[in-house]
Design an enzyme around this catalytic site. Structure first.
Site, PDB file in Angstrom:
ATOM      1  N   LYS A 280      22.424 -85.856  -6.907  1.00 21.00           N
ATOM      2  CA  LYS A 280      22.691 -85.899  -5.743  1.00 21.00           C
ATOM      3  C   LYS A 280      23.634 -86.892  -5.346  1.00 21.00           C
ATOM      4  O   LYS A 280      23.189 -87.969  -5.689  1.00 21.00           O
ATOM      5  CB  LYS A 280      21.273 -85.791  -5.718  1.00 21.00           C
ATOM      6  N   GLU A 366       2.732 -73.791  -4.435  1.00 19.88           N
ATOM      7  CA  GLU A 366       2.161 -73.924  -3.062  1.00 19.88           C
ATOM      8  C   GLU A 366       0.385 -72.985  -3.260  1.00 19.88           C
ATOM      9  O   GLU A 366      -0.880 -73.434  -3.531  1.00 19.88           O
ATOM     10  CB  GLU A 366       2.984 -72.571  -2.934  1.00 19.88           C
ATOM     11  N   ARG A 394       2.902 -68.430   0.568  1.00 21.90           N
ATOM     12  CA  ARG A 394       3.273 -68.348  -1.046  1.00 21.90           C
ATOM     13  C   ARG A 394       1.469 -68.686  -2.382  1.00 21.90           C
ATOM     14  O   ARG A 394       1.944 -67.594  -3.327  1.00 21.90           O
ATOM     15  CB  ARG A 394       3.942 -68.988  -1.433  1.00 21.90           C
TER      16      ARG A 394
END
Length: 617
Positions: A280, A366, A394
């Site tokens: 990243k 979730e 979710r």
């Protein structure tokens, strides 16, 4: 730097004709353009700097858009957007009427599937692969999924299905950058981070080749031994047992490795899995050093980097929650803090530092987060689930079946409620009032400012059952919360202004706008505080003393707080003129947060105009 080569790229067809030398030059220009663009508009940076070479390789090898490419999560797709005819549109990124920050089917034929929530790509790509197979269409289907997204059960549900689906063309690419939004967690991530993706393995392998290259027979034996042994130190066994042909890990910044690997795998049938290791922030030292800080920055000068403002900023709602959570945990050892991979976004950084034994980041999972909290509550502890409103969607089945049905003491802190601005419809928390208030045993609180947020968090935490507190992104009017942990009666509203003729019932942080409108028209204003249980007595009293009612909420009108007020009147057989103001029955795109409120008529002027037209015209 000049973008001479990049300026000639208008579609993947232009990338497919480039040679390797030109592709490397394109990578340099593309990375520079991403940095320049995001620094001007704000947006996701670190993840996109990390996917430059992978994007170029995919565009060079595959026949897009005939072949289907899905990015998961979608905030790593900026290089893809730039090379699919949207380069000039990057100046409008995440602005009203401009480019979305995520793949969007209505925006481009090159965006095969909309992906803003994570972990959906493999399911979608498998569905496309099956549809293509049954239609007799020769087509490749590629799902690029981040390592954080692989922590969600849905990804493995899809792989479990794909592994036994015959005659499909499906390539799953795991973009392993060892860095999701929050630090990645869980056994799977540790598995992916084993020797094969580490510097130690790469260095050892390089030294071994150097030593053995002068002894070809030994070198060949070592190569074969490596192939047999790698299953002991890589995820190969895991994915191959699920029916995938595993290849990797491959350096995701090395086009000389990526391109031939992708070309070889394109020719294979059946489920394929390519493990790609990227970094990243690649190519921009500041983002490499702090990928979290540069994950989603606002505008900044790339030469200087992100600078902290010297001006004191108003406290945000997330900061109010963070301070309340730490203060409450210091007083109550039963409190557990839970987040599904949003430690920074939901404000749990300080809590983790101070109470590490009671902090749990469960990854992008979730459903698990909600039932995990239910299990904790079963043992007499008091879990607080810090979650974005849009992400609680979710875990809805778990919320109903595992928490509410058993009347368990779980508190939900719903960040990003209402319109969220630049992230758009996929991240807007527009539906929580409607989907929560229909659940038995559930308390739904809608604080009107920063101080009320702390007050209602304490109230819902002390409530012995499932309860939720919703609050928006960013800061409010600047009301400074107290440091106390006092509570208020559940289900009771507060009259904020006595006026004439019309009473405005406000649910949430549009109270300031409603008060401004009421001052102009001399109307009554009530901070209702709770949608459920709703203050029935106060509603009936207001109806008796006024000629009409207005409800105001930053949530979906259908089934929302206004509907709850109408239900009270209907149950009491009272006919009263009532105007419901809230979010319309459509998805609201990205743009400036305040500008979007103006567009849907929820600014002070919009509220005043709607009331005037209905009751005073």
């Amino acid at each position: 730097m000049p973008f001479n080569l990049l300026d000639t790229i208008h579609s993947p067809a232009d990338v497919r004709v480039l040679d390797r030398r030109e592709l490397k030059q394109l990578a340099q220009e593309l990375r520079a353009y991403v940095l320049d663009s995001v620094s001007r508009t704000g947006g996701h940076l670190s993840s996109n700097l990390g996917t430059v070479e992978l994007t170029i390789a995919l565009h060079h090898v595959f026949n897009l858009p005939h072949d289907r490419l899905i990015w998961d999560v979608g905030h790593q797709s900026y290089p893809h957007k730039i090379m699919t005819g949207r380069k000039d549109g990057m100046a409008t990124l995440r602005q009203h009427g401009g480019l979305s920050g995520f793949p969007k089917r209505s925006e481009s034929e090159y965006d095969s599937f909309g992906t803003a929530h994570s972990s959906t790509s493999i399911s979608a790509a498998l569905g496309m692969a099956v549809a293509s197979r049954n239609a007799g269409i020769a087509r490749e289907h590629i799902a690029v999924i981040g390592d954080g997204s692989m922590s969600a059960g849905m990804a493995f549900e899809a792989m479990n299905n794909a592994g036994v689906t015959p005659d499909i063309h499906l390539l799953v690419i795991l973009n392993d950058n060892d860095m999701s939004i929050s630090p990645p967690v869980g056994a799977l991530n540790r598995y992916l981070a084993r020797l094969m993706s580490g510097q130690f393995y790469a260095a050892a392998k390089s030294v071994g080749r150097a030593v053995l290259q002068h002894m070809p027979p030994v070198l060949e034996f070592a190569r074969r031994f490596e192939e047999h042994a790698k299953g002991m130190v890589t995820p190969a066994t895991l994915f191959e047992e699920m029916g995938f042909n595993y290849v990797g890990p491959v350096d995701g910044h090395d086009l000389e490795s990526l391109i031939p690997t992708l070309q070889n795998m394109r020719a294979l049938k059946g489920p394929q899995f390519l493990h790609v290791v990227t970094k990243k922030g690649q190519g921009y030292k500041l983002a490499e050093a702090d990928p979290v800080l540069y994950h989603g920055p606002g505008k900044f000068d790339p030469a200087v980097g992100i600078q902290k403002s010297s001006a004191p900023a108003k406290i945000t709602y997330t900061q109010v929650f963070s301070q309340w959570l730490c203060d409450t945990a210091a007083q109550d050892t039963r409190l557990f803090g839970i987040t599904p991979a949003m430690r920074e976004g939901s404000g749990l950084v300080e809590f983790e530092k101070r109470f590490p034994d009671r902090y749990f980041d469960v990854g992008i999972a979730e459903q698990h987060a909600v039932t995990f909290a239910a299990g904790i509550a079963c043992e007499g502890q008091k879990p607080v689930v810090a979650i974005y409103s849009t992400f609680l969607q979710r875990g809805y089945d778990q919320l109903i079946h595992d928490v509410a049905l058993q009347d368990l003491d779980v508190t939900f802190a719903l960040d990003r409620a209402g319109l969220v601005g630049a992230d758009g419809a996929t991240h807007a928390g527009n539906y929580d009032i409607a989907f929560l208030r229909c659940i038995p045993n559930m308390v739904v609180a809608t604080p009107s400012d920063e101080a009320e947020t702390r007050l209602l968090l304490s109230t819902c935490y002390q409530y012995p059952g499932p309860a939720s507190v919703r609050y928006p992104r960013g800061s409010g009017t600047g009301v400074v919360p107290t440091t106390s942990l006092e509570t208020v009666p559940v289900g009771r509203g507060v009259v904020k202004r006595q006026g004439k003729k019309i009473a405005i019932l406000v649910f949430g942080t549009l109270l300031a706008a409603a008060l401004k409108a009421a001052d102009s028209l001399d109307l009554s204003v009530v901070d209702m505080r709770f949608v459920k249980p709703i203050d029935r007595d106060l509603i009936l009293d207001l109806t008796a003393r006024h000629e009409g009612l207005v409800t105001v909420e930053e949530g979906a009108l259908m089934g929302g707080a206004g509907s709850a007020v109408s239900e009270v009147l209907a149950a009491a057989c009272i006919v009263c003129p009532i105007l419901h103001l809230g979010l319309p029955d459509r998805f609201i795109d990205h743009g400036d947060q305040m500008g979007l409120l103006v567009e849907v008529g929820l600014s002070a002027e919009g509220i005043e105009s709607a009331i005037t037209e209905r009751f005073f015209a």
